[in-house]
Design a protein around this motif. Structure first.
Motif, mmCIF file in Angstrom:
data_model
loop_
_atom_site.group_PDB
_atom_site.id
_atom_site.type_symbol
_atom_site.label_atom_id
_atom_site.label_comp_id
_atom_site.label_asym_id
_atom_site.label_seq_id
_atom_site.Cartn_x
_atom_site.Cartn_y
_atom_site.Cartn_z
ATOM 1 N N ALA A 290 0.828 -1.209 0.000
ATOM 2 C CA ALA A 290 0.000 0.000 0.000
ATOM 3 C C ALA A 290 0.859 1.255 0.000
ATOM 4 N N GLY B 104 1.284 2.998 -3.188
ATOM 5 C CA GLY B 104 0.145 3.753 -3.704
ATOM 6 C C GLY B 104 0.226 5.238 -3.430
ATOM 7 N N ASP B 105 1.099 5.655 -2.538
ATOM 8 C CA ASP B 105 1.257 7.080 -2.227
ATOM 9 C C ASP B 105 2.361 7.730 -3.061
ATOM 10 N N SER C 36 -1.576 -6.755 -10.306
ATOM 11 C CA SER C 36 -2.378 -6.375 -9.132
ATOM 12 C C SER C 36 -1.699 -5.248 -8.351
ATOM 13 N N THR C 37 -0.363 -5.272 -8.286
ATOM 14 C CA THR C 37 0.365 -4.191 -7.619
ATOM 15 C C THR C 37 0.279 -2.914 -8.439
ATOM 16 N N ALA D 83 -2.073 -1.987 -10.240
ATOM 17 C CA ALA D 83 -3.426 -1.438 -10.100
ATOM 18 C C ALA D 83 -3.573 -0.604 -8.827
ATOM 19 N N GLN D 84 -2.640 -0.748 -7.878
ATOM 20 C CA GLN D 84 -2.710 0.003 -6.627
ATOM 21 C C GLN D 84 -1.888 1.292 -6.658
ATOM 22 N N LEU D 85 -1.137 1.503 -7.746
ATOM 23 C CA LEU D 85 -0.316 2.698 -7.813
ATOM 24 C C LEU D 85 -1.174 3.934 -8.060
ATOM 25 N N LYS D 86 -0.655 5.073 -7.658
ATOM 26 C CA LYS D 86 -1.360 6.341 -7.845
ATOM 27 C C LYS D 86 -1.609 6.600 -9.330
ATOM 28 N N GLN D 87 -2.797 7.089 -9.633
ATOM 29 C CA GLN D 87 -3.121 7.440 -11.015
ATOM 30 C C GLN D 87 -2.091 8.434 -11.559
ATOM 31 N N ARG E 197 -4.024 2.733 -15.226
ATOM 32 C CA ARG E 197 -3.654 3.701 -14.198
ATOM 33 C C ARG E 197 -2.998 4.943 -14.795
#
Length: 374
Positions: A69, A72-73, A86-87, A89-93, A116
């Motif tokens: 997580a 993601g920041d 899957s990882t 998909a969690q990254l910041k747009q 993303r």
């Protein structure tokens, strides 16, 4: 140039690919990223495989994060091999992603990057120019791969590499042939020579003769030149190919060890050593195929396996650079730092798409100016 994003966060991902021990940033490069104005966070344990403990990253000014997580920041994520879909998909747009990404090799990976809107920089796409040399991961990692491939060959060979004079008589040096004279091949030539072997180098480009000989090797001249215009090799005629193959087959009957290193990024490795050639080699001979990851230079190579073909051992090791994780990581991390320094300055990200190193490396193409900065 686009406007910058102030106070960026750079994340160093923990590698999840099987057998991968390298890390995309070392404490040394983290300290320099902090000096560029970035806040650096490293996934816990990211550097352990390469001998860099978490405390050394903290001492360099980074923060250690516990889970995925934390990525993601981040405005910029650094990796060696690509994170899983899957990882991703969690990254910041719109975040930037730098590493060996090969997005075209995996549809799900490419889709995740697109979904993303990541600004992805697959460093294997970096133009091979003089200015880019300090960022060239293919060259730095190939050097380690050539070194390790030669050591594997020496370990597998049932012979000494050097000449030895003993009470039981004189032992002749092993005859080692390095196929391909790129960065990996030249490192293999130098390593085999240091181990005391009688070393030859073979490449279709005759201009590599000087490089091979400068390292103490002998250039294997098969009497067929692929010299073309502008320093590029030309396509051989069918008759020239047949003559080259026959002369190479005859020569391999006298060789104890072959280290194959001929590879073209993004394309299958050329088949140079045929099954018939292997059949003509002496029992106890060894072939180490550094090009196994892209199919191998030897027709009998099985990626990731070591096999015996009528007394000839053929090894197809994978991810050789990771076997030298400490120095490979140091080189890789410096390559990455030099690249990201093109767009990270004073705590801000700003992409100049007029810079060919950025424009030709980004995948799939340079974003519009309004969406360039994550």
């Amino acid at each position: 140039m686009t406007a910058g994003v102030q106070g960026i966060t750079v994340a160093v991902a923990r590698e999840t690919a099987e057998g991968e021990r390298r890390v995309a940033a070392t404490p040394e490069t983290c300290k320099k990223l902090v000096a560029l104005g970035a806040q650096v966070q490293v996934q816990r344990g990211a550097g352990l495989g390469a001998g860099f403990i978490d405390e050394t990253y903290v001492a360099a000014g980074a923060r250690v994060a516990d889970d995925v997580a934390a990525l993601g920041d981040a405005d910029l994520v650094l990796c060696v091999q690509p994170p899983s879909p899957s990882t991703l998909a969690q990254l910041k747009q719109g975040a930037a992603l730098v590493g060996m990404l090969a997005p075209q090799a995996d549809a799900a990976r490419g889709e995740a990057i697109g979904a993303r809107q990541l600004v992805a920089f697959p460093l294997e796409r970096l133009p091979r120019t003089t200015r880019a040399q300090a960022m060239d991961i293919l060259s730095s990692q190939a050097g380690m791969a050539g070194y390790k491939a030669t050591l594997i060959a020496a370990q597998l060979a049932p012979r000494f590499f050097p000449m030895l004079t003993t009470a039981a008589g004189t032992i002749r040096p092993s005859k080692v042939l390095i196929v391909g004279a790129g960065v990996a091949g030249l490192q293999a030539v130098a390593t085999a020579k240091r181990l005391g072997a009688q070393v030859e180098g073979f490449d279709v480009r005759p201009e590599t003769r000087e490089q091979i000989e400068s390292l103490g090797g002998k250039f294997l001249d098969l009497g067929v030149s692929a010299a073309g215009e502008g320093g590029y090799a030309r396509q051989l005629t069918e008759d020239e190919k047949a003559l080259q193959q026959q002369r190479l087959a005859d020569h391999l009957r006298t060789v104890d060890v072959i280290v194959c290193t001929a590879a073209v990024p993004g394309r299958p490795a050329p088949k140079i050593v045929t099954a018939a050639m292997v059949g003509g080699m002496k029992p106890g001979s060894v072939i180490v195929d550094l090009a196994a990851e892209t199919g191998g230079n030897c027709e009998l190579t099985r990626p990731g396996q070591t096999i015996d073909s009528n007394g000839v051992v053929i090894a197809g090791p994978l991810n050789l650079a990771s076997m030298g994780a400490v120095h490979a990581s140091e080189m890789f991390a410096r390559n990455v730092l030099n690249f990201v320094s093109l767009f990270v300055k004073d705590g801000a990200i700003a992409f100049d798409w007029n810079d060919e190193l950025l424009a030709k490396t980004v995948w799939p193409r340079p974003p519009k100016a309004s969406a360039a900065a994550p």
